[in-house]
Design a protein around this motif. Structure first.
Motif, PDB file in Angstrom:
ATOM      1  N   UNK A 134     -37.309  54.464  61.026  1.00 54.54           N
ATOM      2  CA  UNK A 134     -37.504  54.185  59.601  1.00 54.54           C
ATOM      3  C   UNK A 134     -36.204  53.604  59.067  1.00 54.54           C
ATOM      4  N   UNK A 135     -36.289  52.458  58.404  1.00 61.48           N
ATOM      5  CA  UNK A 135     -35.095  51.733  57.963  1.00 61.48           C
ATOM      6  C   UNK A 135     -35.321  51.161  56.573  1.00 61.48           C
ATOM      7  N   UNK A 136     -34.253  51.109  55.816  1.00 61.52           N
ATOM      8  CA  UNK A 136     -34.325  50.477  54.500  1.00 61.52           C
ATOM      9  C   UNK A 136     -34.335  48.957  54.661  1.00 61.52           C
ATOM     10  N   UNK A 137     -35.071  48.291  53.809  1.00 61.63           N
ATOM     11  CA  UNK A 137     -35.109  46.831  53.798  1.00 61.63           C
ATOM     12  C   UNK A 137     -33.692  46.272  53.673  1.00 61.63           C
ATOM     13  N   UNK A 138     -33.430  45.252  54.476  1.00 58.35           N
ATOM     14  CA  UNK A 138     -32.118  44.634  54.460  1.00 58.35           C
ATOM     15  C   UNK A 138     -31.155  45.194  55.490  1.00 58.35           C
ATOM     16  N   UNK A 139     -31.507  46.319  56.059  1.00 59.18           N
ATOM     17  CA  UNK A 139     -30.637  46.919  57.079  1.00 59.18           C
ATOM     18  C   UNK A 139     -30.922  46.305  58.452  1.00 59.18           C
ATOM     19  N   UNK A 140     -29.939  46.427  59.316  1.00 62.53           N
ATOM     20  CA  UNK A 140     -30.086  45.983  60.699  1.00 62.53           C
ATOM     21  C   UNK A 140     -30.712  47.101  61.527  1.00 62.53           C
ATOM     22  N   UNK A 141     -31.523  46.730  62.487  1.00 60.50           N
ATOM     23  CA  UNK A 141     -32.117  47.730  63.366  1.00 60.50           C
ATOM     24  C   UNK A 141     -32.060  47.218  64.807  1.00 60.50           C
ATOM     25  N   UNK A 142     -31.844  48.125  65.728  1.00 60.36           N
ATOM     26  CA  UNK A 142     -31.839  47.786  67.153  1.00 60.36           C
ATOM     27  C   UNK A 142     -32.865  48.656  67.855  1.00 60.36           C
ATOM     28  N   UNK A 143     -33.783  47.986  68.531  1.00 59.51           N
ATOM     29  CA  UNK A 143     -34.797  48.678  69.319  1.00 59.51           C
ATOM     30  C   UNK A 143     -34.403  48.557  70.785  1.00 59.51           C
ATOM     31  N   UNK A 144     -34.550  49.666  71.501  1.00 58.47           N
ATOM     32  CA  UNK A 144     -34.050  49.713  72.871  1.00 58.47           C
ATOM     33  C   UNK A 144     -35.169  49.891  73.879  1.00 58.47           C
ATOM     34  N   UNK A 145     -34.941  49.319  75.037  1.00 62.42           N
ATOM     35  CA  UNK A 145     -35.939  49.345  76.105  1.00 62.42           C
ATOM     36  C   UNK A 145     -35.206  49.458  77.434  1.00 62.42           C
ATOM     37  N   UNK A 146     -35.786  50.235  78.332  1.00 66.94           N
ATOM     38  CA  UNK A 146     -35.330  50.243  79.715  1.00 66.94           C
ATOM     39  C   UNK A 146     -36.478  49.718  80.558  1.00 66.94           C
ATOM     40  N   UNK A 147     -36.383  48.474  81.029  1.00 64.33           N
ATOM     41  CA  UNK A 147     -37.458  47.909  81.848  1.00 64.33           C
ATOM     42  C   UNK A 147     -37.516  48.585  83.218  1.00 64.33           C
ATOM     43  N   UNK A 148     -38.557  48.305  83.965  1.00 61.19           N
ATOM     44  CA  UNK A 148     -38.680  48.804  85.322  1.00 61.19           C
ATOM     45  C   UNK A 148     -37.582  48.166  86.168  1.00 61.19           C
ATOM     46  N   UNK A 149     -36.972  48.959  87.034  1.00 64.72           N
ATOM     47  CA  UNK A 149     -35.663  48.598  87.592  1.00 64.72           C
ATOM     48  C   UNK A 149     -35.651  47.320  88.429  1.00 64.72           C
ATOM     49  N   UNK A 150     -36.691  47.004  89.162  1.00 63.08           N
ATOM     50  CA  UNK A 150     -36.651  45.800  89.993  1.00 63.08           C
ATOM     51  C   UNK A 150     -37.288  44.586  89.310  1.00 63.08           C
ATOM     52  N   UNK A 151     -37.616  44.729  88.036  1.00 63.10           N
ATOM     53  CA  UNK A 151     -38.223  43.617  87.313  1.00 63.10           C
ATOM     54  C   UNK A 151     -37.155  42.658  86.804  1.00 63.10           C
ATOM     55  N   UNK A 152     -37.522  41.379  86.757  1.00 67.88           N
ATOM     56  CA  UNK A 152     -36.565  40.339  86.392  1.00 67.88           C
ATOM     57  C   UNK A 152     -36.881  39.684  85.049  1.00 67.88           C
ATOM     58  N   UNK A 153     -38.125  39.832  84.570  1.00 68.91           N
ATOM     59  CA  UNK A 153     -38.540  39.195  83.323  1.00 68.91           C
ATOM     60  C   UNK A 153     -38.786  40.279  82.281  1.00 68.91           C
ATOM     61  N   UNK A 154     -38.308  40.041  81.078  1.00 68.30           N
ATOM     62  CA  UNK A 154     -38.412  41.026  80.020  1.00 68.30           C
ATOM     63  C   UNK A 154     -38.986  40.356  78.776  1.00 68.30           C
ATOM     64  N   UNK A 155     -39.738  41.126  78.029  1.00 65.13           N
ATOM     65  CA  UNK A 155     -40.471  40.566  76.888  1.00 65.13           C
ATOM     66  C   UNK A 155     -40.427  41.542  75.724  1.00 65.13           C
TER      67      UNK A 155
END
Lengths: 114, 113
Positions: free
Chosen positions: A12-33
């Motif tokens: 939950x973030x206030x409008x105008x603020x920066x947000x970072x969403x994090x992901x850990x892909x599957x380890x041997x995968x090369x393409x991320x989306x």
């Protein structure tokens, strides 16, 4: 079975603020989306990433968005100055190299902009 | 040109019924057509996928039928179960590494016991 993990599950973030969403892909995968799904609507492509650079992006992915692979395991989506219409579920996905390799999705981060 | 249209928006069947979900695409450059299943609170999970060089593909109770000339494809679920209740998305992409998926609007399937 290996899986894509996303954190946080809800942001939950206030409008105008920066947000970072994090992901850990599957380890041997090369393409991320990154995809997003506004409530009640279809899943929409945002960006794909390979070899430390963006390989494709949609018209939604404007200058407010950026992606990064800061280390060997994480893949992040940053929204610089959030707007109300950025409220959505954001899904990270990854895939192996190869024409028919399926994209594996995480369970998403629900982003709520107030 | 990039759209994938999916119908119906929602579908209710009885246990044992055969729900059918239909999709149509416009871009003839698409040559990979996956179906994803999504449960509440979860991400889409690949169910089954087809290439346009075959007209049908079956995996367990799930079958994709593909009509290249009509640019349409459909998902059939045989002997449906209450556990199949979920949202189903068709998608399309080009058959190359890293290609984006273009999703249909989704079908909310309910299988009643």
């Amino acid at each position: 079975e290996p899986e894509v993990t996303q954190t946080p599950s809800h942001q939950v973030t206030q409008m105008g603020q920066e947000v970072i969403l994090r992901c850990v892909p599957i380890s041997n995968h090369l393409y991320f989306y990154w995809y997003r799904q506004i409530l009640g609507q279809k899943v929409e492509f945002l960006v794909s990433f390979y070899n430390n650079e963006i390989s494709e992006k949609s018209e939604i992915f404007d200058d407010q968005f950026s992606v990064e692979r800061p280390d060997g395991s994480n893949f992040t989506l940053k929204i610089r100055s959030t707007k109300l219409e950025d409220s959505a579920m954001y899904f990270c996905a990854s895939s192996e190299q190869g024409a028919d390799q399926p994209q594996h999705f995480g369970d998403g981060t629900r982003l709520s902009i107030l | 040109q990039q759209q994938v249209k999916q119908s119906p928006q929602s579908l209710i069947v009885q246990k044992g019924g055969i729900p059918i979900i239909n999709c149509a695409y416009e871009n003839t450059a698409f040559d990979y057509f996956p179906w994803y299943q999504q449960f509440p609170g979860k991400g889409p999970a690949l169910l089954i996928a087809i290439r346009p060089d075959v007209s049908e593909k079956k995996e367990g109770r799930f079958t994709i039928s593909f009509n290249k000339s009509a640019k349409q494809f459909s998902l059939h679920i045989m002997d449906s179960q209450p556990g199949d209740s979920a949202t189903y998305f068709c998608a399309a992409s080009k058959r190359r590494s890293g290609s984006r998926l273009t999703f249909g609007e989704g079908t909310q399937l309910t299988v009643n016991p």
